[in-house]
Write an enzyme that holds these catalytic residues in place. Structure first.
Site, PDB file in Angstrom:
ATOM      1  N   ASP A  73      -1.428  -5.267   2.648  1.00 30.66           N
ATOM      2  CA  ASP A  73      -2.856  -5.150   2.324  1.00 30.66           C
ATOM      3  C   ASP A  73      -3.284  -3.693   2.154  1.00 30.66           C
ATOM      4  O   ASP A  73      -4.454  -3.388   1.995  1.00 30.66           O
ATOM      5  CB  ASP A  73      -3.736  -5.877   3.352  1.00 30.66           C
ATOM      6  CG  ASP A  73      -3.569  -5.335   4.768  1.00 30.66           C
ATOM      7  OD1 ASP A  73      -2.633  -4.555   5.008  1.00 30.66           O
ATOM      8  OD2 ASP A  73      -4.382  -5.704   5.648  1.00 30.66           O
ATOM      9  N   SER A  91      -1.685  -8.598   7.045  1.00 27.06           N
ATOM     10  CA  SER A  91      -1.326  -7.193   7.139  1.00 27.06           C
ATOM     11  C   SER A  91       0.181  -6.997   7.007  1.00 27.06           C
ATOM     12  O   SER A  91       0.770  -7.353   6.010  1.00 27.06           O
ATOM     13  CB  SER A  91      -1.882  -6.624   8.445  1.00 27.06           C
ATOM     14  OG  SER A  91      -1.743  -5.236   8.475  1.00 27.06           O
ATOM     15  N   ASP A 143      -3.590  -1.025   4.010  1.00 29.38           N
ATOM     16  CA  ASP A 143      -4.424  -0.207   4.903  1.00 29.38           C
ATOM     17  C   ASP A 143      -3.568   0.764   5.733  1.00 29.38           C
ATOM     18  O   ASP A 143      -4.074   1.724   6.285  1.00 29.38           O
ATOM     19  CB  ASP A 143      -5.326  -1.069   5.802  1.00 29.38           C
ATOM     20  CG  ASP A 143      -4.575  -2.038   6.693  1.00 29.38           C
ATOM     21  OD1 ASP A 143      -3.328  -2.149   6.575  1.00 29.38           O
ATOM     22  OD2 ASP A 143      -5.223  -2.717   7.514  1.00 29.38           O
ATOM     23  N   ASP A 195       1.636  -1.066   3.511  1.00 31.09           N
ATOM     24  CA  ASP A 195       1.899  -2.457   3.891  1.00 31.09           C
ATOM     25  C   ASP A 195       1.210  -3.395   2.895  1.00 31.09           C
ATOM     26  O   ASP A 195       0.509  -2.929   1.993  1.00 31.09           O
ATOM     27  CB  ASP A 195       1.467  -2.714   5.345  1.00 31.09           C
ATOM     28  CG  ASP A 195      -0.030  -2.587   5.565  1.00 31.09           C
ATOM     29  OD1 ASP A 195      -0.706  -1.962   4.724  1.00 31.09           O
ATOM     30  OD2 ASP A 195      -0.536  -3.099   6.583  1.00 31.09           O
TER      31      ASP A 195
END
Length: 575
Positions: free
Chosen positions: A306, A145, A308, A304
């Site tokens: 990834d 993340s 999400d 960010d």
């Protein structure tokens, strides 16, 4: 605690481990502190699966710990008898992400489990969508993340597209722990797996399906096309997965002036332009804000690695400054825009639910009440929002309208079961177009929300404590707070105290004790007078103790003063 020196010796000598791993470990032979940190425990599943520093050792992300996690997952899937449904796998731009994703696919294949691996890196929300779209039994995302570059991680999703929740998470962890030796990890080659029809690649066809669903969520397409000719958007994927789809999506809904930060456009696991690729951190916006000044952008957005989470700055035309939004602010701006428009168009469901977490803004309750939505509070972690969605889907008794958590994540529809930074980028740009049509900026819109509902402000403090020593300190801090009767925090009287681990809610005035109605979790919550609140919990993925707090003020200034006072009082109590 493991005997770390014995374990270290085993990794240096056993034929189970390759020469590269042994070389890395022999280099630290004189650094006992480093040896202890790498071997004092096994890397465990937290609120988001595995997450740790990349390197050799039981407490590190490497092919052995990833292999063990995957073999445990494979054993669980085989026990469920769902191996033919397959597992979808995606990954982000971090170091070793591609290798770990391929390794995960081949270990599952070696166990006779079909896999669908994305041809290239893709965002978390697209993986969640793909699990549902392909009817998979599970999904795996290789990502850490928003963590610093030295980290990587492994998130496990189940068939509804949500990250695994209790009791399934415990059952999978049990299977992972039962893999006692690394030699139990099964292996195969891509060629063999392809021959058996087990190894499959997901191409751009999934992008088409995912983007098509997102575009269908636009509530005012004509306004977007009209205002999209003039509105200027700066976007940065922070060297992550976001721009595999974000710029294309914005262009396709009608935004002509999308500027992607050139230095951060391409995926790069070293994150060379940011020390911490986190849109919650203002420093991550440095290059984006410089570009925004240059092109006179209306909105500045960052996802960010990834994709999400979404961070946002919007221009206040009165001062010419770019104003920062917290995760609560951006999510609630999207919520108020979308819910008000649904209500206006007569498409807001009468059985609608607005799902939030116990550490998110109380403003969610005020918005829910205004539009007659049921506001449901869950524990931290978007998987808990996904869990409520799953139950409603099974019971067919409630309709999902919106869900968010304060950590910069929301989901605008039920097509996925994780927070979606790509959809949030789209929704914020749509809102910017809509308010521009009304002669307002996004910053004006935020001000209107506060005038309408009250000045709700929130913040959080993370106290980092690394290593075995830090873990013990965090444990002691939680125990001390749990066992101390706190009647006041700063100038506020404590009205109720919730110990979610012990499932108790104590009314501080009457002494009456009731149940929380939430799953067991190491969280302490203090409801204070004047709509203020505080919450303490250890992070499930990082070596931190986290303090959350919120207030309601009569003005912006009043709320800021109250919040600062409450923060100082809370830090004193914890330490």
């Amino acid at each position: 605690m493991m005997n770390y020196l014995e374990e270290y010796k085993k990794w240096c000598e056993s034929p189970e481990f390759d020469e590269e791993t042994k070389r890395e470990l022999i280099e630290i032979k004189d650094d006992e502190k480093e040896i202890e940190d790498r071997f004092y425990k096994e890397l465990e599943f937290g609120t988001a699966g595995l997450r740790g520093i990349i390197g050799a050792g039981t407490n590190r992300m490497n092919k052995y710990t990833v292999g063990k996690a995957t073999q445990g997952l494979a054993n669980y899937i085989l026990e469920q008898g769902t191996e033919d449904k397959g597992v979808a796998i995606s990954y982000d731009s971090r170091r070793m992400s591609k290798e770990f994703s391929m390794q995960t696919a081949l270990i599952l294949n070696a166990n006779g489990i079909k896999t669908f691996l994305f041809e290239n890196l893709r965002p978390v929300p697209e993986l969640s969508f793909a699990v549902r779209n392909l009817g998979c039994t599970a999904g795996v995302m290789i990502t850490a993340s928003h963590n610093p570059p030295k980290y990587n991680g492994y998130k496990v999703y189940w068939d509804d597209g949500s990250q695994i929740v209790a009791p399934r998470d415990k059952d999978i962890i049990g299977k992972v722990r039962a893999v006692e030796t690394y030699s139990e990890i099964k292996e195969t080659t891509r060629e063999e797996a392809e021959k058996l029809g087990l190894f499959n690649i997901i191409g751009t066809e999934m992008d088409e399906k995912y983007l098509s669903i997102l575009k269908s969520k636009v509530l005012n397409p004509e306004i977007v096309k009209k205002q999209g000719k003039d509105i200027k958007v700066v976007y940065t994927p922070l060297h992550g997965t976001g721009n595999t789809v974000a710029q294309r999506l914005l262009n396709e809904i009608g935004l002509d002036n999308v500027y992607v930060v050139p230095e951060q456009k391409d995926p790069d696991g070293e994150f060379p332009t940011v020390s911490y690729p986190n849109p919650e951190d203002k420093k991550a916006f440095k290059l984006a804000l410089e570009l925004a000044e240059k092109v006179d952008a209306d909105v500045v957005l960052a996802t960010d690695p990834d994709a999400d989470r979404l961070g946002i700055f919007a221009k206040d035309t009165k001062t010419g400054k770019y104003m920062e939004y917290t995760g609560n602010m951006s999510a609630l701006l999207i919520a108020e825009y979308r819910i008000s428009q649904m209500a206006e168009k007569g498409i807001l469901p009468s059985d609608g639910m607005f799902i939030t977490t116990i550490v998110s803004s109380e403003l969610a309750k005020a918005i829910s009440k205004n539009y007659n939505l049921e506001c449901i509070e869950v524990l931290t972690g978007f998987k808990n929002i996904g869990s409520v969605m799953k139950k409603a889907e099974e019971n067919k008794d409630k309709t999902y309208v919106f869900g968010f958590e304060e950590s910069y994540g929301c989901l605008i529809g039920d097509y996925a079961r994780d927070k979606d930074g790509i959809a949030a980028v789209m929704a914020l740009c749509e809102a910017a177009c809509y308010y521009r049509e009304k002669g307002k900026t996004l910053w004006d819109a935020m001000g209107d929300i506060y005038k309408k509902y009250g000045y709700y402000k929130e913040t959080q403090v993370s106290i980092v404590m690394e290593g075995a020593e830090g873990a013990q300190k965090i444990k002691d801090m939680m125990t001390n707070m749990r066992n101390t009767l706190i009647e006041r925090i700063g100038k506020y009287k404590v009205l109720t105290f919730k110990d979610i681990d012990k499932n108790i809610v104590k009314d501080m005035e009457t002494g009456e004790i009731t149940k929380t109605g939430l799953p067991q979790s190491n969280v302490l919550y203090y409801e204070l007078e004047e709509d203020a609140w505080c919450c303490v919990r250890p992070s499930g993925t990082e070596p931190k103790i986290k303090l959350y707090m919120g207030v309601k003020g009569t003005s912006d200034e009043d709320a800021n003063v109250k919040l600062e006072e409450l923060k100082e009082s809370m830090v004193i109590i914890v330490k």
